[in-house]
Design a protein around this motif. Structure first.
Motif, PDB file in Angstrom:
ATOM      1  N   GLN A 295      22.755  38.695  17.547  1.00 34.17           N
ATOM      2  CA  GLN A 295      22.273  38.454  16.183  1.00 34.17           C
ATOM      3  C   GLN A 295      21.429  37.192  16.115  1.00 34.17           C
ATOM      4  O   GLN A 295      20.354  37.174  15.506  1.00 34.17           O
ATOM      5  N   ARG A 298      18.021  37.503  18.211  1.00 28.93           N
ATOM      6  CA  ARG A 298      17.073  38.375  17.519  1.00 28.93           C
ATOM      7  C   ARG A 298      16.556  37.719  16.247  1.00 28.93           C
ATOM      8  O   ARG A 298      15.396  37.886  15.879  1.00 28.93           O
ATOM      9  N   ASN A 299      17.424  36.964  15.588  1.00 29.75           N
ATOM     10  CA  ASN A 299      16.983  36.187  14.428  1.00 29.75           C
ATOM     11  C   ASN A 299      15.881  35.208  14.828  1.00 29.75           C
ATOM     12  O   ASN A 299      14.880  35.039  14.120  1.00 29.75           O
ATOM     13  N   VAL A 362      17.510  45.862  14.410  1.00 25.79           N
ATOM     14  CA  VAL A 362      18.024  45.324  13.156  1.00 25.79           C
ATOM     15  C   VAL A 362      18.485  46.510  12.315  1.00 25.79           C
ATOM     16  O   VAL A 362      17.756  47.496  12.182  1.00 25.79           O
ATOM     17  N   GLY A 368      22.127  38.417   9.388  1.00 25.10           N
ATOM     18  CA  GLY A 368      22.328  38.039  10.783  1.00 25.10           C
ATOM     19  C   GLY A 368      23.224  36.836  10.970  1.00 25.10           C
ATOM     20  O   GLY A 368      24.165  36.862  11.779  1.00 25.10           O
ATOM     21  N   THR A 371      26.835  37.611   9.850  1.00 29.55           N
ATOM     22  CA  THR A 371      27.498  38.480  10.822  1.00 29.55           C
ATOM     23  C   THR A 371      27.916  37.692  12.054  1.00 29.55           C
ATOM     24  O   THR A 371      29.033  37.861  12.575  1.00 29.55           O
TER      25      THR A 371
END
Length: 401
Positions: A295, A298-299, A362, A368, A371
């Protein structure tokens, strides 16, 4: 743009308006129809340059129904923006207004700077009060309109790139199925260039120069076109940068290749501890939960700045912590002061965010960090630390005790 009460009431009274949608409640097929309307208002095919409005709690004749406008309803309506079904993310507000003496929920949608906008892979438009799916000519109009606006950096053309720098096989075999619904693809007779343009991978059919988005998602030589488009991975046997290096890699390539290779690196370095003393059965616990790192990485890839820097995203794995450095400070509505607060989101690269949703990296926007915090807490890791600055964001994750 906040419309005045008299403007809203005039829109309520105009049954032929292509800028207004009316629903008595948000039950039955209303959630689907309202999302289609939001998509159509964002596309603004007639070119009004004015917001479209969806009224919830109003009959077709414009009279309010006395529907209770609760906080739960407003939160449900607000989730339309970030549930990932409308791409790119629409610019919209949700509020409770008093119209004709009665509470009404009002969704105000601004025209998109970079149409076409799609709902579940279909481009919806308005022709008078009627909602429809755009045909080829409609999409050409929307694509042409996009070219003349001040676009975000991820839609800027890479001037020295060529159409051959985009992988046709990746586009046709991997991307298209996620970007468009099956029925649209089956009925679609557009050329390769028209499809690329519609997905914003090239500037236009007439000038098929790859955009930053196209170079990142489909590029055959991505790092030559966007030098900072890679993740620098470093595993260190110690707590300081001068400690011995266990593993190091510059992870580059197309967006999907970068994300998948980072996942492989992280999986290879996660350790699992076995506890055979605290319970009758053995317990296994990892030092870091994979999904939390995914998360946060990727953010960083989604929100980083790709403009005016050659710095990569950095993932540095120490013996006691992981540091993820994102070259790009808070953007838009997100500030140093409110960074990480629930519901506070903005997108420096909105179309890259769309591509990550299309490719399955996503599922839902704006969750994100929340989580990752939840997964770390469930695994027993300390609360992650976020250090947002004007030029970067540093995230520190500490291993389980």
């Amino acid at each position: 743009m906040r419309l005045l009460d008299d403007e809203l009431e005039a829109m309520l009274a105009d049954s032929e308006s292509d800028r207004a949608e009316r629903k008595e409640s948000f039950n039955g097929d209303a959630p689907e129809k309202v999302r289609q309307a939001v998509c159509a208002f964002a596309n603004d095919l007639p070119g009004h340059g004015r917001p479209g409005v969806a009224f919830i709690g109003v009959r077709n004749d414009g009279m309010p129904t006395n529907l209770p406008i609760t906080d739960e309803l407003l939160l449900t309506l607000a989730s339309i923006r970030s549930d990932g079904n409308i791409q790119p993310i629409p610019s919209m507000t949700v509020e409770k207004r008093v119209l004709r003496g009665i509470d009404v929920a009002v969704i105000t949608v601004l025209p998109a700077d970079a149409p076409p906008v799609r709902f579940k892979g279909r481009t919806y438009i308005r022709t008078g009060p009627r909602r429809d799916i755009a045909n080829l000519q409609d999409e050409r109009i929307l694509n042409e309109r996009r070219r003349h606006r001040n676009l975000p950096f991820d839609l800027q053309p890479v001037s020295f790139a060529k159409l051959a720098d985009i992988s046709r096989s990746v586009f046709e075999d991997q991307y298209l199925a996620g970007a468009f619904s099956t029925d649209v693809l089956e009925a679609n007779h557009r050329s390769y260039e028209e499809r690329l343009s519609s997905c914003r991978m090239i500037e236009s059919v007439e000038n098929p120069v790859p955009t930053v988005l196209g170079s990142l998602v489909l590029g055959t030589r991505t790092r030559d076109l966007i030098p900072c488009a890679y993740v620098q991975f470093l595993r260190i046997d110690g707590t300081e940068l001068d400690a011995p290096i266990i593993d190091a890699a510059d992870i580059d390539g197309r967006l999907g290749e970068v994300i998948n290779r980072v996942d492989d690196k992280v999986k290879a370095h996660i350790s699992t501890a076995i506890d055979i003393h605290s319970a009758d059965t053995e317990k296994r616990r990892v030092d870091y939960p994979l999904a939390a790192i995914q998360q946060l990485v990727r953010n960083a890839v989604m929100h980083r700045s790709y403009e005016g820097t050659n710095a990569p995203v950095r993932l540095t794995w120490f013996s006691d912590r992981i540091e993820i450095l994102n070259p790009g400070g808070p953007f838009g509505n997100v500030t140093v002061a409110n960074f990480g607060q629930p519901g506070v989101t903005d997108y420096r690269n909105p179309h890259l965010a769309e591509a990550m949703k299309v490719l399955g990296y996503v599922q839902r926007f704006g969750v994100g960090i929340a989580t990752a915090r939840k997964m770390l807490a469930e695994n027993g890791n300390p609360t992650p630390q976020f250090d947002p600055r004007d030029t970067h964001v540093l995230v520190i994750i500490r291993r389980t005790p």
